[in-house]
Design a protein around this motif. Sequence first.
Motif, PDB file in Angstrom:
ATOM      1  N   THR A 105      -1.395   5.295 -13.583  1.00 52.82           N
ATOM      2  CA  THR A 105      -0.210   5.625 -12.791  1.00 52.82           C
ATOM      3  C   THR A 105      -0.180   4.803 -11.500  1.00 52.82           C
ATOM      4  O   THR A 105       0.878   4.315 -11.083  1.00 52.82           O
ATOM      5  CB  THR A 105      -0.182   7.126 -12.463  1.00 52.82           C
ATOM      6  N   LEU A 106      -1.341   4.662 -10.858  1.00 50.93           N
ATOM      7  CA  LEU A 106      -1.421   3.794  -9.686  1.00 50.93           C
ATOM      8  C   LEU A 106      -0.995   2.366 -10.035  1.00 50.93           C
ATOM      9  O   LEU A 106      -0.240   1.723  -9.300  1.00 50.93           O
ATOM     10  CB  LEU A 106      -2.862   3.767  -9.155  1.00 50.93           C
ATOM     11  N   THR A 107      -1.504   1.886 -11.168  1.00 56.92           N
ATOM     12  CA  THR A 107      -1.186   0.515 -11.586  1.00 56.92           C
ATOM     13  C   THR A 107       0.310   0.355 -11.839  1.00 56.92           C
ATOM     14  O   THR A 107       0.911  -0.648 -11.448  1.00 56.92           O
ATOM     15  CB  THR A 107      -1.975   0.155 -12.857  1.00 56.92           C
ATOM     16  N   PHE A 132       3.983  -0.457   1.044  1.00 53.51           N
ATOM     17  CA  PHE A 132       3.819   0.405  -0.122  1.00 53.51           C
ATOM     18  C   PHE A 132       2.974  -0.251  -1.208  1.00 53.51           C
ATOM     19  O   PHE A 132       2.386   0.460  -2.036  1.00 53.51           O
ATOM     20  CB  PHE A 132       5.188   0.831  -0.661  1.00 53.51           C
ATOM     21  N   LEU A 133       2.873  -1.557  -1.189  1.00 52.61           N
ATOM     22  CA  LEU A 133       1.924  -2.212  -2.094  1.00 52.61           C
ATOM     23  C   LEU A 133       0.502  -1.817  -1.696  1.00 52.61           C
ATOM     24  O   LEU A 133      -0.335  -1.520  -2.563  1.00 52.61           O
ATOM     25  CB  LEU A 133       2.082  -3.733  -2.038  1.00 52.61           C
ATOM     26  N   GLY A 134       0.236  -1.802  -0.382  1.00 49.67           N
ATOM     27  CA  GLY A 134      -1.072  -1.357   0.081  1.00 49.67           C
ATOM     28  C   GLY A 134      -1.329   0.099  -0.264  1.00 49.67           C
ATOM     29  O   GLY A 134      -2.441   0.466  -0.681  1.00 49.67           O
ATOM     30  N   VAL A 135      -0.310   0.947  -0.108  1.00 48.42           N
ATOM     31  CA  VAL A 135      -0.457   2.366  -0.429  1.00 48.42           C
ATOM     32  C   VAL A 135      -0.815   2.555  -1.899  1.00 48.42           C
ATOM     33  O   VAL A 135      -1.751   3.289  -2.246  1.00 48.42           O
ATOM     34  CB  VAL A 135       0.842   3.128  -0.096  1.00 48.42           C
ATOM     35  N   THR A 136      -0.075   1.895  -2.775  1.00 53.12           N
ATOM     36  CA  THR A 136      -0.264   2.113  -4.210  1.00 53.12           C
ATOM     37  C   THR A 136      -1.528   1.451  -4.754  1.00 53.12           C
ATOM     38  O   THR A 136      -2.103   1.923  -5.739  1.00 53.12           O
ATOM     39  CB  THR A 136       0.963   1.598  -4.989  1.00 53.12           C
TER      40      THR A 136
END
Length: 448
Positions: A105-107, A132-136
Amino acid sequence: MATVKEAVIAKEHELEEEYADINEKALLRKLDYTLLPAVTSLYLLSFLDRSNVANARIEGLVKDLKITGDQYLTCLTIYFIGYVLFEVPCNIILKRTSPRAWLPTLTLAWGIVATLLGVTQNFGGFLAARFFLGVTESGLFPGVVFYLSMWYKRNEQHYRVALFFSAASLAGAFGGILAWGIAHMKGVGGLNGWRWIFILEGILTVLVSAASYFFIANYPDTAEFLSDRERSFIHARLAANSDATRNEAFTWSNVSTAFKDYKVWLATNDCTPYSVAFVLTLTVAVLSERYRIRAPFIMASSSIAIIGYIILLSNPLSRPGVSYFGTILAAAGIYPATALVLAWPANNVSGQTKRATANAMQISIGNLGAVLGTQLYRTETAPKYLLGHSFALAYLIFNVAVVGTLGWILKRENEKRDREVSEGKVVLTDYRDDEWGGDEDKRWRFQT
């Protein structure tokens, strides 16, 4: 009375007798071949999706979005802010769910964000997407480290984590060439090449994430690829070595104990050398760009690292405070020098294909050091690690000499080209001292 170590050894001998029908080495290989490729492929995509911004910049990102140099650096920094803030929350979610549900899901989430980077239209949109790239992406690395701890004994985990982490070097090795190839789609669909870098690599991540729901295993007690006997053996060997087999329900009080334990904070502060290195890397990069020189900054940074390793080697009693200070200097010197060295061929090699090949060669050859490093820092040389530290020191001294020589050669070549221009041997049509140069085009100067 037996020591803890002796008790553990005795328990391991009991297990060998009880599970004499199980080939432990073969079982470990089975785990490695099943678990590591799956998580490593995800980390490879993670590193590819975070680092392709440098390639996109080369292909026109900054110009199209009208981003200044400082704004570009802000976009790089905001990624790490999101990353740092959400690492702990993401691992909490992992503990409350399962690896098969959470890691894919993270991916999927960062794949979508990475794709959206390719359709941003301004600085604000790009900045938000990078955050949000860093968050995910923040939950993958700590999540996988935790995940592997639930499968392997403590003395087996470091090697597996190192193999997993090596995916970053693979991404660095071919990421530039991949981006260069994708950038040739410039104009397709009316989009610039840098947009296609984000879009296609992001879509690849989304596709892999969908498949990863099937190839990510959960924990040993439910693993379909193991027999009942193998699951029992793994449970027994972990029970004798760690708490991985405990059926620990999630509670917030267990979360708070981590924050209250001073030993956790001391371990966390091991990141201090890298924090210093991060700040110094950005500072040196800004100064290098401002003054348009490379060699002096690389040599100065390497010299800081040399001092660090001298301190580590001249600490015969292995006093923690002294070793820690030496480690800070070593990291603070190596990282800025490495960043500049990585950028140097991109500055000075002319021709896109040649430059792409040169960058890949540099990173590939440089990553051979990781192979050598695993053999130099052996357990039996702890805590002084004289062999590893001595080799690193010698390499840094050699690096200073090589960089100084190369800088001198490039400086002479620039002076030669200046004379050719002044004597009319070369027609000057576009000549800027902040660009790369090469034998193919003598109008350009080398960055020294």
